[in-house]
Write a protein that holds these residues in place. Structure first.
Motif, short mmCIF file in Angstrom:
data_model
loop_
_atom_site.label_atom_id
_atom_site.label_comp_id
_atom_site.label_asym_id
_atom_site.label_seq_id
_atom_site.Cartn_x
_atom_site.Cartn_y
_atom_site.Cartn_z
N LYS A 103 0.84 -1.28 0.06
CA LYS A 103 0.02 -0.25 0.00
C LYS A 103 0.80 1.28 -0.01
O LYS A 103 0.27 2.51 -0.34
N HIS A 104 2.13 1.05 0.58
CA HIS A 104 2.72 2.20 0.54
C HIS A 104 3.01 3.02 -0.71
O HIS A 104 3.44 4.22 -0.95
N ARG A 105 2.93 2.19 -1.92
CA ARG A 105 2.84 2.69 -3.12
C ARG A 105 1.75 3.50 -3.43
O ARG A 105 2.06 4.62 -4.39
N LEU A 106 0.82 3.45 -2.83
CA LEU A 106 -0.25 4.34 -3.16
C LEU A 106 -0.14 5.96 -2.55
O LEU A 106 0.75 6.06 -1.69
N ASP A 107 -0.92 6.62 -3.30
CA ASP A 107 -0.86 7.75 -2.83
C ASP A 107 -1.09 8.04 -1.31
O ASP A 107 -2.16 7.48 -0.70
N TYR A 108 -0.33 8.90 -0.50
CA TYR A 108 -0.52 8.80 0.92
C TYR A 108 -1.78 9.56 1.43
O TYR A 108 -2.37 9.12 2.30
N HIS A 109 -2.30 10.21 0.60
CA HIS A 109 -3.38 11.14 0.89
C HIS A 109 -4.52 10.21 0.92
O HIS A 109 -5.29 10.31 1.99
N GLU A 110 -4.51 9.65 -0.33
CA GLU A 110 -5.77 8.55 -0.27
C GLU A 110 -5.72 7.35 0.76
O GLU A 110 -6.72 7.05 1.20
N ASP A 111 -4.62 7.00 1.22
CA ASP A 111 -4.34 6.17 1.99
C ASP A 111 -4.91 6.63 3.43
O ASP A 111 -5.70 5.97 4.20
N ASP A 112 -4.51 7.87 3.64
CA ASP A 112 -5.06 8.48 4.77
C ASP A 112 -6.55 8.46 4.83
O ASP A 112 -7.05 8.19 6.23
N LYS A 113 -7.04 9.03 3.86
CA LYS A 113 -8.45 8.98 3.79
C LYS A 113 -9.20 7.65 4.17
O LYS A 113 -10.07 7.66 5.00
N ARG A 114 -8.72 6.85 3.68
CA ARG A 114 -9.26 5.54 3.61
C ARG A 114 -9.13 4.98 5.06
O ARG A 114 -10.10 4.62 5.65
N PHE A 115 -7.83 5.13 5.53
CA PHE A 115 -7.57 4.72 6.99
C PHE A 115 -8.73 5.59 7.76
O PHE A 115 -9.26 4.72 8.90
N ARG A 116 -8.85 6.68 7.83
CA ARG A 116 -9.97 7.31 8.62
C ARG A 116 -11.38 7.09 8.33
O ARG A 116 -12.11 6.84 9.30
N GLN A 117 -11.56 6.61 7.03
CA GLN A 117 -12.82 6.15 6.87
C GLN A 117 -13.24 4.73 7.47
O GLN A 117 -14.26 4.61 8.09
N THR A 118 -12.32 4.10 7.57
CA THR A 118 -12.30 2.65 8.36
C THR A 118 -12.60 2.92 9.63
O THR A 118 -13.39 2.47 10.31
N THR A 170 -7.68 14.50 16.17
CA THR A 170 -8.95 13.94 16.28
C THR A 170 -9.90 14.66 15.13
O THR A 170 -9.70 15.87 15.10
N MET A 171 -10.96 13.90 14.53
CA MET A 171 -11.60 14.80 13.59
C MET A 171 -13.28 14.02 13.64
O MET A 171 -13.31 12.82 13.93
N GLY A 172 -13.99 14.98 13.83
CA GLY A 172 -15.47 14.84 13.75
C GLY A 172 -15.96 14.71 12.45
O GLY A 172 -15.20 14.86 11.36
N ILE A 173 -17.22 14.37 12.02
CA ILE A 173 -17.75 14.37 10.73
C ILE A 173 -17.47 15.74 10.20
O ILE A 173 -17.18 15.40 8.71
N THR A 174 -17.92 16.75 10.82
CA THR A 174 -17.40 18.16 9.75
C THR A 174 -16.16 18.17 9.36
O THR A 174 -15.97 18.48 8.05
N SER A 175 -15.23 17.68 10.19
CA SER A 175 -13.64 17.76 9.63
C SER A 175 -13.55 16.61 8.38
O SER A 175 -13.13 17.15 7.48
N LEU A 176 -14.23 15.56 8.82
CA LEU A 176 -13.86 14.63 7.81
C LEU A 176 -14.57 14.93 6.50
O LEU A 176 -14.07 14.79 5.05
N LEU A 177 -15.85 15.56 6.68
CA LEU A 177 -16.20 16.08 5.44
C LEU A 177 -15.59 17.23 4.59
O LEU A 177 -15.08 17.31 3.40
N GLY A 178 -14.89 18.08 5.52
CA GLY A 178 -14.05 19.04 5.03
C GLY A 178 -12.98 18.86 4.49
O GLY A 178 -12.49 19.44 3.37
N ASN A 179 -12.32 17.75 4.92
CA ASN A 179 -11.05 17.16 4.47
C ASN A 179 -11.39 16.31 3.27
O ASN A 179 -10.44 15.71 2.80
N GLY A 180 -12.48 16.00 3.00
CA GLY A 180 -12.75 15.24 1.64
C GLY A 180 -12.95 13.78 1.81
O GLY A 180 -12.69 13.00 0.90
N VAL A 181 -12.77 13.36 3.35
CA VAL A 181 -12.77 12.07 3.62
C VAL A 181 -14.16 11.48 2.94
O VAL A 181 -14.15 10.29 2.57
#
Lengths: 988, 988
Positions: free
Chosen positions: B135-150, B286-297
């Protein structure tokens, strides 16, 4: 005990009974009563009195742990939460009948003892037919009352309350019904009332950032000596999370000490809540407690004060000689023990309040608002908090006011207009001040007045008016914030005010109407009072109010006439000293007369407003209070302010001009102002009214008269003070409280303050020292009221309230009116605008030189109307051709002589422009202040938010705990306690 | 399914996929996904996508009774209460990597099926180290998002929500996370949120006395056709007692139908509440739903609309050809069945709203406020209720306005001043209107303007201003009462607004600050944004605002210059027709230019205000909204009203006088007013602004532009409308809603109305037809907004609100300002005061004859400044010695020629006096109206009281029931079940 009954025919209980009393101390009436009954020597109507027997048989289901605080039932365990008093039959009238009743009485006593043996009290059974037949002989009214009492008390027991009776023990003719709310009733009612109670959960209250915290700490340290020595007022960084009490959520609350979980104020208000809900329904019409009180079934209802205030109360003389037997002695000693415990030197709230609040020696300290609320409830707490905020806010206002006054004093020597007036070189001859008797006079004789006027009429006054308008806005905002903070601290955030129960008078009226209607059409429909029913009262109210306001104006006019006529008379007198002191004499006496009239009328108006409101038969107490307040306010306000308004806006304006004066009632010329405007006289009037009203109403009415009354009573009672004190000692709490005055509400206190607030803000432009006077008064007022509440009246029922209600609106209204009144005072009463206009439009060199000359018009003495010219035209020693008068009019030699001049219109336009600008700018600024300062302090809103989150967290944790437990129960696999998501729990 | 993935690289989903879509309808992605995975042909990043498998395995612990309403999960049972959308990896980028991933994928799928077999879904386990390495090969940002989503989704499951994923099914690149709240979560959260729910207890709502009831019934009958055909709007005499939901008090509520106990709006808001509370904590911050929405997660979050609006939606084409196997067919048919059930012709709320509310054909009807609230929540319900009240209140205002206008029309022929102007016998020569180019002119040429002016400048206007001020006060009161009534009906009486959660931008700022601080001093302290952090933004905001207001003024000034120069140019032109039409041309073009500028600036200011507010980084959404509203209001208000204010109060006042004119920018003389005051021009400006703004902003922006956009989109998508429709049919609810615009809040709607309210109240003295225009606009506006909310935007989250918040304050502020503005318009812009003054002070016979002459001063043409005298002095055919101009100045032959005359000052004083009196009287009357009308309608306060009593009664009965039960258990004696007083129950 029977001794007492034999003696107690008089109306003055203290007079005759003290001897008996002394021997009856700490004596259990019940056992004595039984004896007396056996002797066939008791009074009649003691039917329900016997209910106290089974009650007082020491029940053990109440957790009895240690001595109770405060007054208790005879068992020394159950606290007295509330007391109802009622009249008992006079022994005299009873004695005649006792012989007939002996047999029935014994029967009844037997039945009682039977039920007592069972260990529970049955409601008094329906009257035996024979007894009822005998009873017909009794006064129907008394019988009815007794019947209702019985029913009411049964209903109370039904609701779970526990009762004990204490009839004519020391105070003959008065029975006491002591009420105790057991734990389960307290819990139930607390739940219904949604009382917010502190939970076990404690959280830290953040003081904000580091800097803020340090500043707060510093302020706290500096002001430490100003804080009263009350425990809960100390710095507290933790707060208990509170939650509406619920028995299902009992685990949230710390119930380890059931005795103190609900404090005495809460207990009383819970009992009161039950009382309000309980109704007598068996009789023709239903009655609640208010109706019962109103109809005299009960005479008073009050919760009890905490026991003693003074430490020497401990030294109770042991005088229980006339004991009935050995057993009672022991019990009575136990009771005494209980009392002494309660009265012990350990601090009770009332004692702390007495020492740290209701004392002049702590006048410089903050009030222990938390404790006041704890003892008296939120409503009274809010009053004192408001009074405190108001007094505190008066400090800066009075400082600025004093500075403004000092500025006036300092600049009086540099004031060009008054210098010009005083300068003897400006030889200005003025037209006579009255017809015929007065002669021409020289302007320089008005020098003193002109100089004095400058003290109050200088540019700083304008600044001060603006300052005070903003001050008022700030005050309102500050109070709103303080109120919000108190709401938060007092856990009132979710509280909603409830509609009150109906008033007695209303219920009676409705009942009468129902009866009338039923006569006509026997349709059973709910009847209520409509507008048509109330219309006569409304009309009556309206016309009386108008008439009384008319009377007020008439009084003002009367004083004017007094002034005019006295002055004319004095002018005519030949005594030279009298003539020289004319102005001062007239002003002084008139102001004093005004003051006396104001104070007298104030009392009359208060009574009148109450009577008018009673006529209207308002539905609820709240509505009654509001209507009463509005009426009282209108009347008292008109009374207090009409002379001032006259002085400020009408005096000297309807004078006319030389040769064409305005006359009232025949030949009296209207008053003129002194040369430098009427501001000076307005100022004197204000000063006298404020000082006089406060001194007389506060000190005379509130301090001296009660003292005198006490003195007279003592004189009458033939006891020396020691005896009196001893007698007092022997009284139990509920009896002591019975002698205190009833609590009559906060309206009079608020009203006094509102009128004062009016004085401070409305005419502040003319009297910058008003805030200072108010401040001095209020410092006394706080402690005076405190003393009254702590020592002189019965303990009020703790009412919950989120705000000060209608008073806030009145304050707001006043501060709005103040803006426009001040605008008018500055522009029309003071010389501020003419000076400005002169300086910028007419002055040749931009200075004030020549202003005095500019303000005065010329009058040709040949234009006097026949018969009005002065009798001594040569009074000044030279012949006068042209005299001057203060007005802007055309010269006698112009085309339109004596017409209003262009200057007049220009100045009028400027005056009005100033009013428009001042009013709108100040209102805008006030609104801006209002908008700028958030109503809810930031830290409070944060904490409310935090509390909510904590509460949800707490519940969520609880949920999880429950779920875990359930899970563990369900599938005894301890392996995956956490990986199991919540979505899997059965949703049913 | 793989077809879709292969195609879905494009940004325009509609474009390319419809073919594939059509075949994929009602296709269960999960099973296909599995197949696809087996084929090694899926995309990467589908990690969490597989979560839907175990979820969709039909769980049976949910009470499955009958078909569900609305969209459901794939199992056809669990309702979708909320949807989150997110970007999924583009297939293109995936395809390159799939070959590497094949093996791991199979492994994971195996693990999944295992957990599925267990019948419960585990949270996705931590990444295997090997997978992580890849996975490290993947875009870090996308990875981060995915991680947060999970993590976020795991947390949601932890909270008890049930989730289902739907990735790239029909809309490539977009994944849907469908959220369902099971019963226990709903109950728990409803308890936490203290939602008031109807209990089983029903009580009768009294309509008051018999007469009132009959009148109500009559009114109801008469207005019956005006009521929308919505069930709950019918006459209802019973109301369910409501009580905050509590699981411990479940027996109070009617839980027989669990599906409909919480309606869809409530379910959505409950889910939203959980979402708000859930936070991702594992990452750095920490991030709430507003942050998650704001950050594009997540890209969007919305609840779903009710299914279909149009009946023909039923005709769903059965196009599910590309089915994977037989089993899926059956399931998909089941799903379809579920959908069809939901889409059935039985009325859903949205459909009713569409038919009975969002339609122009029902413009004359009341709005179904109850249903709006039920569907959209209280906040939007309140907006439409407010709009309704406002529109309703406009009806009397426009009727009176029209009457006033007609009065003007009717009396125009009797108006003496305009008769005098038009009379050719009054041969009055006027001074030239511009230097040099213009010549003298005769007053009678201004006849038309004078007559037109009378339409708007007559005594009825004064009455109308007072009327409108009181109207505004009545409106505010009426609204307050309506609001209170709605609060009661909607069970919001105990509700308190909560502090909102933090905004994304705020959290990011705070995080950055924390990081910075930690670099410097690693003390772990809670950081927040202080004033110093925000100071630059505040300064920026302030200066930009000032600058923009300056720009507005500059624009107004520019238009003035345009008018002056064009007029001068036209005057100089030799074309006689151009010259004759000068005034009309100039006025018309200037007003249109003003309008265009206003509309353009409006849009700019809107964007600017948003940007400035973003810079300030407000903490919560509420604070953001308030700040934004204030900024937008100030800017838009200044923009809309500055030309009008100029016309009303400045035009023609800074002109100077003949011989001493005021010049701007070199040699331009300031504009003069037409002879009969500037009121006429003000009126034209108002009329054009109101009509133009409403027409353009409403019709062009709100109707035409969306239509055009749609047209363009359709053009682009190469589909004919039938295809488009078919494609739309195949979409599921959550996909359809995804295409709708996001809900942007009510602020723009309110703002538009507030500006309109300003137009209606502020200058109503000059334009009595304003209410009528506003009324016509609002009738359209309501239905327009309704259509927008029902069909064009995603369903908003139902927000609870007790009031309309800051808008009420703005309305109140406006209606206060309106009083003073109208006072000034009447006294300074209109000729009302000069006429009165002339009539009562100067007129020889008490009539208006001679008024025109009186208003004009004399000018000696020899006093022209050199170079300003007209070039054609003989233009009128005779030599002019003395010309007249409109002002009150001394005559050339007086001692002080051309000075302001006594009349000027007298009239100025009167004007100002009028302002003072008008302002204070009207304010007093408004306050009186405010005081007279109680804020809470009487019946409502009675009912609230009654509800409380009923609630306590209910509980007391319950208590008694419990006690009886307990008693019977305790002492098996059935003899005395009632005579036993409550005081005997054990108090522990």
């Amino acid at each position: 005990m029977f001794l007492v009954h034999n003696l107690s025919g008089s109306l003055l209980p203290e007079l005759e009974e003290q001897g008996a009393m002394r021997r009856n101390d700490y004596y259990i009436p019940v056992s004595c009563e039984e004896k007396a009954a056996d002797l066939g020597n008791t009074k009649d109507g003691g039917d329900s009195k016997y209910d106290s027997i089974p009650l007082s048989s020491l029940k053990s289901d109440e957790a009895a742990s240690g001595p109770k605080q405060g007054p208790t039932f005879q068992d020394g365990q159950r606290r007295v939460d509330y007391v109802l008093t009622y009249h008992v039959q006079k022994p005299q009238s009873v004695r005649r009948k006792t012989s007939h009743f002996g047999d029935y009485r014994i029967l009844r006593i037997l039945r009682r003892s039977l039920s007592m043996m069972k260990g529970r009290d049955m409601p008094p059974p329906k009257e035996d037919p024979e007894v009822a037949a005998h009873k017909h002989r009794l006064d129907y009214h008394e019988d009815d009352k007794r019947f209702r009492q019985t029913e009411f008390e049964d209903n109370l027991r039904e609701m779970g309350l526990e009762l004990e009776k204490d009839e004519g023990n020391k105070i003959p003719g008065i029975g006491f019904l002591k009420i105790h709310a057991p734990w389960n009733v307290l819990c139930r009612e607390a739940e219904f009332m949604k009382l917010k109670m502190p939970t076990k959960k404690v959280y830290e209250v953040k003081q904000g950032s580091n800097v803020v915290e340090r500043i707060n700490l510093f302020i706290r340290k500096v002001t430490a000596p100003l804080h009263p020595k009350v425990e809960p007022n100390r710095a507290q960084n933790v707060k208990h999370l509170s939650h509406p009490f619920s028995r299902e959520k009992q685990h949230l609350f710390d119930l380890s000490d059931r005795e103190s979980f609900f404090d005495s104020k809460t207990r009383a208000s819970i009992v009161y809540e039950v009382l309000k809900r309980t109704r007598c329904t068996k009789a023709k019409y239903t009655m609640g407690i208010t109706s019962l009180l109103g109809n005299g079934v009960y005479t008073a209802a009050y919760p009890l004060h905490d026991v003693g205030i003074l430490p020497h109360i401990l030294s109770i003389p042991m005088q229980s000689q006339a004991l009935c037997d050995q057993a009672t002695l022991i019990v009575s000693l136990l009771v005494l023990q209980g009392d002494v415990d309660g009265m012990g030197p350990e601090a009770n709230d009332r004692k702390i309040l007495y020492e740290e609040w209701a004392s002049y020696s702590v006048f410089y300290k903050y009030q222990p608002i938390g404790l006041i609320r704890k003892y008296f409830g939120e409503k009274i707490g809010l009053y004192f908090a408001w009074l405190g905020v108001y007094t505190q806010m008066l400090i800066p206002a009075s400082i600025v006011g004093a500075i403004v006054f000092l500025y006036g004093c300092a600049t009086v020597d540099n004031d060009i207009p008054s210098m010009e007036i005083c300068d003897p070189r400006n030889n200005i001859t003025m037209c006579p001040l009255c017809d015929r008797a007065c002669s021409y006079w020289e302007l320089k004789t008005a020098c003193g007045t002109a100089r004095a006027s400058h003290l109050f009429d200088n540019p700083a006054t304008v600044f001060f008016s603006i300052f005070m308008a903003l001050w008022a806005a700030m005050f309102m905002e500050h109070w709103k914030r303080r109120q919000m903070r108190l709401n938060y601290i007092w856990d009132l955030t979710g509280f909603e005010e409830e509609e009150d129960h109906h008033r007695t008078e209303y219920e009676i009226q409705v009942m009468q109407k129902t009866l009338k209607k039923q006569d006509m059409s026997p349709k059973d429909k709910k009847v209520k009072l409509t507008c048509t029913d109330r219309a006569p009262a409304y009309m009556m109210g309206l016309f009386t109010m108008l008439f009384m306001v008319g009377v007020t104006f008439a009084v003002v006019f009367g004083v004017i006439l007094y002034r005019i006529s006295i002055r004319a008379a004095l002018h005519m007198s030949s005594n030279p000293t009298a003539r020289s002191n004319i102005r001062a004499t007239v002003k002084g006496t008139a102001a004093v007369i005004n003051l006396v009239i104001i104070i007298i009328m104030d009392e009359i108006y208060g009574a009148l407003a109450r009577w008018l409101t009673l006529l209207e038969v308002p539905k609820t107490d709240k509505s009654f209070e509001e209507r009463l307040i509005i009426k009282t306010f209108v009347l008292k306000f008109a009374n207090a302010f009409s002379p001032i308004v006259y002085l400020a806006f009408f005096r000297g304006r309807m004078v006319g001009r030389p040769g064409d004066y305005v006359y009232v009632i025949g030949s009296y010329r209207m008053e003129e102002c002194a040369h430098a405007g009427c501001l000076m006289e307005l100022c004197i009037q204000l000063c006298i009214t404020m000082l006089g009203k406060q001194l007389i109403q506060n000190n005379l009415f509130e301090i001296a008269i009660p003292k005198i009354k006490k003195l007279i009573r003592r004189r009458k009672s033939d006891m020396d003070s020691q005896q009196q004190e001893d007698y007092n000692m022997t009284l139990q709490r509920h009896e002591k409280d019975h002698f205190l005055g009833p609590f009559v509400g906060l309206s009079p206190e608020y009203m006094e303050m509102i009128i004062q607030f009016g004085m401070v803000t409305l005419f502040v432009a003319s009297f910058p020292l008003a805030p200072l006077f108010a401040l001095l008064n209020n410092i006394i007022e706080i402690r005076l009221d405190a003393k009254k509440f702590v020592t002189e009246v019965r303990r009020p029922i703790a009412a919950r309230a989120k705000d000060i209600g209608i008073w806030y609106n009145l304050l707001r209204g006043l501060s709005k009116v103040a803006v426009i009144v001040n605008a008018f005072v500055i522009s029309f009463t003071s010389d501020f605008i003419p000076r400005l206009v002169y300086q910028y439009m007419y002055s040749p060199d931009g200075s004030m030189h020549g202003f005095v000359n500019h303000t005065m018009s010329y009058f040709n003495v040949s234009d006097f109307q026949p018969g009005t010219a002065p009798l001594q035209p040569m009074h000044l020693g030279y012949e006068v051709q042209i005299c001057r008068y203060k007005d802007y009019r055309e010269t006698p030699w112009s085309n339109t002589p004596y017409d209003l001049s262009k200057e007049f219109w220009a100045i009028l336009a400027c005056r009005l422009a100033f009013v428009v600008v001042f009013q709108n700018v100040v209102m805008l600024m006030s609104d801006f202040v209002d908008w700028l300062i958030p109503d809810i302090p930031k830290d409070i809103s944060l904490q409310i938010h935090k509390e909510k989150i904590l509460m949800v967290e707490l519940f969520m944790k609880e949920e999880e705990g429950k779920k875990l437990l359930r899970d563990n129960h369900a599938n005894q696999s301890p392996l995956q306690p956490r990986s199991r998501p919540a979505s899997h729990t059965p949703s049913n």
